[in-house]
Write an enzyme that holds these catalytic residues in place. Structure first.
Site: not given
Length: 538
Positions: A210, A235-237
């Site tokens: 992220g 959350e990025d993945n």
């Protein structure tokens, strides 16, 4: 005759040869990608045709080189963009830095968004929810506060995003400006091992970090927007996996983002690396299991045994040659992305490299053994599926035993219970704990655990059908409206409902032991506590 030793040796040789080839291929790809970027003239669009981009930069505290990192956003050479800086409250020292920069660059569309909206325990998502909702462009570029970019990065990123069926742009983070040995160790990891594996893996599956991600808002609307990812630490993945499973490609451009490392100690890097591994343990277990065997020393030891057993090559000479080869490839990799790291202080480069490689295995084992992580100074506990809870809400095995012990001790020392009653409490507690533990073990072994991350963005091969939109717009601004033939969203909703209503084996066991019905979403710790309360109450 095939023996266990020969099978082990063949497996070791195969893994070593795989990593040997992978190292060369990855190095060649990196050298070409990061030294042969598309000419900026081929990426330019007219001011009218250039889609607007909303740049979101969540802030908390003053990171290393913060002012220069944020300044790089103001210096982007692109005709239409806005910058939204977000802080949780006005007392954050980063807010003053932002206000100074907004005054310094009055011609740039930039503003400071103060206040967070609770979407879950992920503080970064909470920080961005307001700025995300206030952003005025469809294309969003989320960039961490500790990275800087070059002026043409946005132009090339948009160029790639407008290519056919591309849904996400994510940039490779490169460690720069280390001011301590610990920061140099982290730089070695980011610029060698991480570059090698990130480059190859991101070409095959969704693998997103992220630091710098660009996508269209409509890609997340099908799952509830950015706020939907607030319950996950990674959350990025999961955003990447969601877009990937929408049938869209990911692109890693030739531009990198430069992460300032500062003067943190070695322990700081160890904690951060352990946090990454622990998060992946709950979202990418296969990769965590494989990781130790693709590190330099473990791979060389296994390969040395294999070549010694199969071909009689002296183990120590093979291992020395392996380390020299691995180190040489890492030098080429680091030169491809940022040659300063070994040109400016080669002895420190060598020392940091050996520290990183020698500690890779023990650090990995330490990380896998735990579930506690720290995020911006706040402690959390990871849960199955990648969700997290604050540390003070976590009730694990140790706390559960303490709760049970406290209840039993109070009952045994109480004058309100007879000797027979106390003996009954002890017998029930011992037998109940054993049966409950057995039920939990059987549930984990046979029933598995609910993977919330997989329910949100399952890794699957999707088949799409087009709706009324047969082709993208003039420059590809629109998102395709696509429907899954396998009705994956409906399947996920049904699976979530079933998981919510299906009782675990340990719930049935507790009901059998205590004669008490358990309804609603309860954790094993909740049921455990109620069960021992029933034992004491009689």
């Amino acid at each position: 005759m095939i023996t266990l030793y020969s099978v082990f040796a063949v497996a070791g040789m195969a893994l070593w040869l795989f990593m040997f080839v992978l190292g060369i291929v990855s190095t060649l790809i990196c050298y070409y990608r990061y030294n042969h970027k598309p000419a900026i003239e081929t990426c330019l669009l007219s001011d009218e045709d250039s889609p607007g981009v909303s740049i979101l930069r969540p802030l908390k505290g003053v990171d290393a080189n913060l002012r220069d990192n944020l300044t790089s956003s103001f210096l982007l050479l692109y005709p239409k963009f806005e910058i939204l800086f977000s802080v949780a409250n006005n007392l954050d020292p980063a807010a003053d830095v932002v206000r100074d920069l907004i005054s310094e660059f009055p011609n740039v569309d930039a503003k400071l968004v103060v206040g967070e909206s609770y979407a879950g325990v992920n503080p970064k998502v909470n920080n961005m929810v307001k700025s995300y909702s206030q952003s005025k462009y469809e294309i969003v570029w989320i960039m961490d506060s500790n990275v800087a970019v070059t002026p043409h990065t946005l132009t090339r990123a948009v160029h790639h995003l407008l290519e056919s069926n591309v849904g996400l742009i994510h940039h490779l983070p490169i460690g720069v400006l280390p001011k301590s040995l610990g920061a140099s160790v982290e730089q070695i990891y980011l610029n060698t091992s991480h570059v090698k594996m990130y480059t190859i893996i991101s070409m095959l599956i969704s693998c997103v970090i992220g630091k710098s991600n660009m996508f269209r808002k409509c890609e997340l609307e099908r799952v509830g927007g950015l706020a939907h990812f607030g319950k996950f630490m990674s959350e990025d993945n999961l955003i990447g996996r969601t877009i990937w499973n929408n049938g869209k490609l990911h692109v890693v451009p030739g531009d990198v983002v430069y992460q300032s490392l500062g003067n943190e100690g070695v322990s700081h890097f160890f904690k951060r690396k352990a946090r990454w591994t622990r998060i992946r343990k709950f979202t990418d277990l296969d990769g965590v299991i494989v990781e130790p065997f693709i590190e330099c020393f473990v791979n060389g030891i296994w390969g040395g045994y294999a070549f010694s057993y199969l071909f009689g090559i002296a183990w120590h000479w093979f291992f020395i040659g392996h380390v020299v080869y691995w180190f040489s490839l890492d030098m080429v990799l680091s030169y491809s992305v940022d040659s300063r790291m070994f040109r400016e202080n080669f002895p420190k480069f060598v020392a940091a490299w050996f520290i990183r490689e020698a500690t890779a295995l023990p650090l990995h084992l330490y990380a896998v053994a735990g579930s506690r992580v720290e995020w911006r100074g706040a402690p959390y506990r990871l849960q199955p599926g990648g969700t997290v809870i604050p540390e003070d809400e976590f009730v694990g095995v140790v706390k559960s035993i303490r709760i049970a012990g406290s209840l039993i001790a109070n009952a045994l020392t109480s004058q309100n219970h007879s000797v027979v009653s106390k003996m009954r409490i002890c017998a029930l507690s011992i037998s109940g704990a054993a049966l409950f533990g057995l039920a939990v073990g059987l549930e984990l072994f046979f029933g598995g655990s609910s993977d919330a991350a997989a329910e949100l963005a399952p890794v699957r091969i999707n088949v799409f059908k087009k709706d009324s939109l047969d082709r993208p717009g003039s420059i590809g601004r629109e998102c395709y409206s696509r429907a899954r033939k396998d009705s994956a969203l409906e399947l996920m909703e049904e699976t979530g409902k079933k998981n919510a209503t299906k009782k675990k084996l340990w719930v049935y066991m507790a009901q059998f032991i205590t004669g008490t019905p358990f309804d609603g979403p309860l954790t094993a710790a909740d049921v455990w506590k109620v069960m021992f309360e029933r034992f004491v109450e009689g």
